[in-house]
Design a protein around this motif. Structure first.
Motif, PDB file in Angstrom:
ATOM      1  N   THR A 275       0.795  -1.222   0.000  1.00  0.00           N
ATOM      2  CA  THR A 275       0.000   0.000   0.000  1.00  0.00           C
ATOM      3  C   THR A 275       0.832   1.278   0.000  1.00  0.00           C
ATOM      4  N   LEU A 276       2.152   1.165   0.133  1.00  0.00           N
ATOM      5  CA  LEU A 276       2.996   2.345   0.333  1.00  0.00           C
ATOM      6  C   LEU A 276       4.062   2.444  -0.749  1.00  0.00           C
ATOM      7  N   SER A 277       4.286   3.659  -1.255  1.00  0.00           N
ATOM      8  CA  SER A 277       5.337   3.926  -2.239  1.00  0.00           C
ATOM      9  C   SER A 277       5.976   5.268  -1.944  1.00  0.00           C
ATOM     10  N   PHE A 278       7.161   5.488  -2.484  1.00  0.00           N
ATOM     11  CA  PHE A 278       7.663   6.853  -2.561  1.00  0.00           C
ATOM     12  C   PHE A 278       8.569   7.013  -3.771  1.00  0.00           C
ATOM     13  N   ASN A 279       8.481   8.209  -4.368  1.00  0.00           N
ATOM     14  CA  ASN A 279       9.168   8.534  -5.621  1.00  0.00           C
ATOM     15  C   ASN A 279      10.111   9.719  -5.465  1.00  0.00           C
ATOM     16  N   ASP A 280      10.563   9.985  -4.242  1.00  0.00           N
ATOM     17  CA  ASP A 280      11.424  11.144  -4.000  1.00  0.00           C
ATOM     18  C   ASP A 280      12.717  11.095  -4.815  1.00  0.00           C
ATOM     19  N   PHE A 281      13.121   9.895  -5.240  1.00  0.00           N
ATOM     20  CA  PHE A 281      14.370   9.748  -5.990  1.00  0.00           C
ATOM     21  C   PHE A 281      14.122   9.260  -7.412  1.00  0.00           C
ATOM     22  N   TYR A 282      12.861   9.405  -7.859  1.00  0.00           N
ATOM     23  CA  TYR A 282      12.498   8.939  -9.197  1.00  0.00           C
ATOM     24  C   TYR A 282      13.223   9.745 -10.269  1.00  0.00           C
ATOM     25  N   LEU A 283      13.299  11.037 -10.081  1.00  0.00           N
ATOM     26  CA  LEU A 283      13.996  11.933 -11.004  1.00  0.00           C
ATOM     27  C   LEU A 283      15.242  12.474 -10.305  1.00  0.00           C
ATOM     28  N   ALA A 284      15.952  13.360 -10.954  1.00  0.00           N
ATOM     29  CA  ALA A 284      17.091  14.002 -10.314  1.00  0.00           C
ATOM     30  C   ALA A 284      16.636  14.692  -9.034  1.00  0.00           C
ATOM     31  N   SER A 285      17.452  14.660  -8.001  1.00  0.00           N
ATOM     32  CA  SER A 285      17.089  15.222  -6.704  1.00  0.00           C
ATOM     33  C   SER A 285      18.327  15.835  -6.068  1.00  0.00           C
ATOM     34  N   LYS A 286      18.162  16.383  -4.886  1.00  0.00           N
ATOM     35  CA  LYS A 286      19.314  16.940  -4.177  1.00  0.00           C
ATOM     36  C   LYS A 286      20.304  15.849  -3.787  1.00  0.00           C
ATOM     37  N   GLU A 287      19.834  14.591  -3.783  1.00  0.00           N
ATOM     38  CA  GLU A 287      20.696  13.468  -3.451  1.00  0.00           C
ATOM     39  C   GLU A 287      21.676  13.136  -4.580  1.00  0.00           C
ATOM     40  N   TRP A 288      21.199  13.330  -5.829  1.00  0.00           N
ATOM     41  CA  TRP A 288      22.009  12.939  -6.983  1.00  0.00           C
ATOM     42  C   TRP A 288      21.454  13.642  -8.214  1.00  0.00           C
ATOM     43  N   GLU A 289      22.300  13.974  -9.156  1.00  0.00           N
ATOM     44  CA  GLU A 289      21.857  14.742 -10.318  1.00  0.00           C
ATOM     45  C   GLU A 289      21.132  13.905 -11.360  1.00  0.00           C
ATOM     46  N   TYR A 290      21.093  12.587 -11.156  1.00  0.00           N
ATOM     47  CA  TYR A 290      20.434  11.686 -12.097  1.00  0.00           C
ATOM     48  C   TYR A 290      19.274  10.952 -11.405  1.00  0.00           C
ATOM     49  N   PRO A 291      18.344  10.417 -12.185  1.00  0.00           N
ATOM     50  CA  PRO A 291      17.277   9.605 -11.584  1.00  0.00           C
ATOM     51  C   PRO A 291      17.833   8.341 -10.930  1.00  0.00           C
ATOM     52  N   MET A 292      17.222   7.960  -9.815  1.00  0.00           N
ATOM     53  CA  MET A 292      17.540   6.685  -9.162  1.00  0.00           C
ATOM     54  C   MET A 292      16.427   5.662  -9.372  1.00  0.00           C
ATOM     55  N   GLY A 293      15.185   6.066  -9.078  1.00  0.00           N
ATOM     56  CA  GLY A 293      14.103   5.119  -9.313  1.00  0.00           C
ATOM     57  C   GLY A 293      12.995   5.190  -8.282  1.00  0.00           C
ATOM     58  N   HIS A 294      12.218   4.125  -8.240  1.00  0.00           N
ATOM     59  CA  HIS A 294      10.953   4.029  -7.496  1.00  0.00           C
ATOM     60  C   HIS A 294      11.081   2.990  -6.391  1.00  0.00           C
ATOM     61  N   ILE A 295      10.495   3.287  -5.243  1.00  0.00           N
ATOM     62  CA  ILE A 295      10.468   2.335  -4.130  1.00  0.00           C
ATOM     63  C   ILE A 295       9.028   2.118  -3.707  1.00  0.00           C
ATOM     64  N   SER A 296       8.643   0.856  -3.605  1.00  0.00           N
ATOM     65  CA  SER A 296       7.322   0.505  -3.090  1.00  0.00           C
ATOM     66  C   SER A 296       7.444  -0.832  -2.363  1.00  0.00           C
ATOM     67  N   PHE A 297       6.331  -1.479  -2.133  1.00  0.00           N
ATOM     68  CA  PHE A 297       6.320  -2.751  -1.421  1.00  0.00           C
ATOM     69  C   PHE A 297       5.799  -3.860  -2.322  1.00  0.00           C
ATOM     70  N   VAL A 298       6.230  -5.078  -2.017  1.00  0.00           N
ATOM     71  CA  VAL A 298       5.646  -6.258  -2.647  1.00  0.00           C
ATOM     72  C   VAL A 298       4.718  -6.929  -1.639  1.00  0.00           C
ATOM     73  N   GLY A 299       3.995  -7.948  -2.112  1.00  0.00           N
ATOM     74  CA  GLY A 299       3.166  -8.717  -1.202  1.00  0.00           C
ATOM     75  C   GLY A 299       4.011  -9.371  -0.120  1.00  0.00           C
ATOM     76  N   LYS A 300       3.428  -9.543   1.059  1.00  0.00           N
ATOM     77  CA  LYS A 300       4.160 -10.093   2.203  1.00  0.00           C
ATOM     78  C   LYS A 300       4.712 -11.472   1.870  1.00  0.00           C
ATOM     79  N   LEU A 301       6.024 -11.640   2.087  1.00  0.00           N
ATOM     80  CA  LEU A 301       6.632 -12.931   1.786  1.00  0.00           C
ATOM     81  C   LEU A 301       6.255 -13.951   2.850  1.00  0.00           C
ATOM     82  N   ASP A 302       6.448 -15.210   2.533  1.00  0.00           N
ATOM     83  CA  ASP A 302       6.129 -16.293   3.453  1.00  0.00           C
ATOM     84  C   ASP A 302       7.298 -17.270   3.508  1.00  0.00           C
ATOM     85  N   ALA A 303       7.373 -18.016   4.601  1.00  0.00           N
ATOM     86  CA  ALA A 303       8.495 -18.938   4.798  1.00  0.00           C
ATOM     87  C   ALA A 303       8.507 -20.040   3.755  1.00  0.00           C
ATOM     88  N   GLU A 304       7.341 -20.456   3.301  1.00  0.00           N
ATOM     89  CA  GLU A 304       7.267 -21.530   2.315  1.00  0.00           C
ATOM     90  C   GLU A 304       7.999 -21.137   1.044  1.00  0.00           C
TER      91      GLU A 304
END
Length: 521
Positions: free
Chosen positions: A323-352
């Protein structure tokens, strides 16, 4: 063998083909939808991690090869609805900047022949068709939209809300992932039950916004739309001039069948669409159908992806995690002059699932502990269209996928940034900073090869453009060299962006659908 001539033949029933069939269905035009697979069986194994993730029960049994000739089992699915039956239903728009030329550390991401503004109305229609849940205004990189999301955002469970709050405290702009699930959180009779078997699983209760449930099944309610399953298209044949497709050659139930249509639309997925065009070589098209530019099969992209598990001392009891994402580093940012990408979540993993590919020694944790205490991130960075990354056929006509990841520096920085952010987590009232115990790559424990065998984000092999010398399709996704051949899956992408391509494929299918309706009049 079909004796009837159709107005439109669509090959493939996924995000592109299924959506296009839905758009054309009310027109009364005769539409034939060909799908090589069958309906995914509705059975308890739909929700069985061992059957789905370990045994790959619903994946194709095809064997492809890599550039060195080694066998590869692709993680892809053939069936009504295509890979949307198994996707995580994250339905993002590409950012507005993705449609223009973008400078990356590894090179240039090329511009599209259409603008974001041209596709925007169709993004809105696609969000409405696939009942996307989201909230405008949260994502700082969100492009302009002409309407709100049709459904409210899916709420975070407590552990995910803690992470969202911590990210916000650190100055980031976390937002609710736009999701295509048939969920009404205020209704106890909601079709979606918010279970833990959504991302990567077929939905047993038909509560995922996939192309079968919301597009194909609706389309075939119209008497002018015919769906044929088990229909594997072997090749396309053309007129003597080579300017139009005259026959669609199908293998079905062990027999050869031929179908004819005024317009033929290919939507088999970027890899199989390229393979079909290459298999359809002829005297008029010696390098493959629509391939005078020699781009068909080239410029394959699948993103630079990682699945990372952040282990905490506190357990993570989240059921529906994505349900959660962030795109603060999707494009160039104060962190870096180039795009880094997208961060979100996957479905909860299981031991199996983890057990299936676990090495003999794990980093100090049992697999059960890791599954119960992890929060599971999906990181995506843009890969660039390189001509040597391509789909070809071997002498037996089997698919060969050659891919060398590129533009990886941004992804490495994105991983490092996430690790740093997780080390600053303070929401845990019991352990504080000490709650975080480290981040590990999930593919260390699951027998997957990403990105080569993991082809969920495949795109780019039949690119569209204004110049026939450097593209196979025009801006309406019609082949430059043929008058009646179109391609509407993610093959048409000239660049990959850094979010799931599904919604863009759906929106473009609606756009091409309007073009075809005008043409058919």
């Amino acid at each position: 063998m079909g004796s009837e001539r159709y107005d439109v033949i669509i090959i493939g029933s996924g995000a592109g083909g299924g959506t296009l069939a839905h758009r054309l269905a009310p027109s009364g035009k005769r539409v034939l939808l060909l799908e090589r697979g069958e309906y995914v069986p509705r059975e308890k194994d739909n929700w069985n991690p061992r059957a789905v993730n370990v045994e790959g029960k619903y994946q194709t049994e095809e064997i492809w090869r890599d550039r060195d000739g080694k066998e590869m089992h692709p993680h892809t699915n053939y069936g009504v609805g295509g890979n949307t039956k198994f996707y995580g239903a994250a339905l993002f728009r590409l950012r507005k900047g993705d449609f223009g030329e973008l400078r990356h550390h590894g090179g240039i991401s090329p511009a599209w022949p259409i603008s974001y503004d041209e596709l925007e109305p169709y993004y809105t229609k696609a969000e409405q068709l696939y009942q996307v849940h989201g909230q405008r205004g949260e994502d700082p990189t969100e492009p302009p939209a002409s309407a709100p999301y049709p459904c409210p955002p899916v709420n975070h469970e407590p552990r995910i809300q803690e992470i969202a709050d911590d990210f916000a405290r650190l100055g980031l702009k976390p937002f609710h992932t736009p999701l295509g699930i048939l969920l009404d959180e205020g209704n106890p009779r909601s079709r979606c039950i918010r279970c833990n078997t959504c991302d990567g699983y077929p939905c047993l209760v038909y509560a995922k916004s996939d192309a079968q449930v919301l597009a194909v099944d609706e389309a075939i309610n119209h008497p002018n739309v015919t769906l044929l399953t088990g229909a594997c298209v072997e090749r396309l044949e053309t007129s003597p001039s080579g300017r139009e497709v005259t026959k669609v050659i199908v293998s079905r139930n062990g027999t050869r069948e031929e179908y004819t249509g005024d317009i033929v639309v290919v939507s088999c997925g970027a890899i199989n669409s390229a393979a079909l065009l290459l298999r359809s070589a002829s005297d008029r098209h010696p390098n493959g159908l629509a391939n005078g530019s020699d781009v068909v099969g080239r410029h394959y992209m699948g993103h630079v992806n990682s699945v990372l598990m952040a282990i905490s001392k506190c357990p993570n009891p989240t059921v529906f995690q994505k349900t959660l994402s962030f795109n603060d580093f999707y494009l160039a940012s104060k962190e870096w002059e180039y795009p880094m990408g997208h961060i979100s979540f996957v479905g909860k993993l299981d031991a199996e699932t983890l057990k299936a590919g676990a090495p003999a020694l794990t980093p100090g944790f049992t697999l059960e502990y890791m599954a119960n205490h992890s929060v599971d991130f999906w990181l995506t960075s843009e890969d660039l269209p390189a001509p040597e990354n391509r789909v070809t056929l071997d002498r037996q006509g089997n698919i060969v996928l050659a891919y060398q990841p590129n533009n990886e520096e941004g992804h490495k920085r994105l991983i490092a940034k996430l690790k740093n952010l997780m080390q600053q987590q303070t929401a845990c009232p019991e352990h504080g900073h000490e709650c975080h115990q480290g981040i590990f790559a999930r593919n260390l424990f699951v027998g997957q090869r990403i990105p080569l065998a993991g082809v969920a984000h495949q795109n780019g092999t039949v690119r569209f453009g204004n110049d026939p010398r450097t593209s196979a399709l025009d801006r309406n996704c019609k082949a430059h060299e043929l008058d009646n051949l179109y391609v509407v899956d993610a093959s048409f992408f000239p660049s990959s962006g850094a979010v799931n391509p599904a919604l863009t494929v759906m929106a473009n299918a609606l756009r091409v659908g309007d073009h075809l309706l005008a043409r058919l009049k």
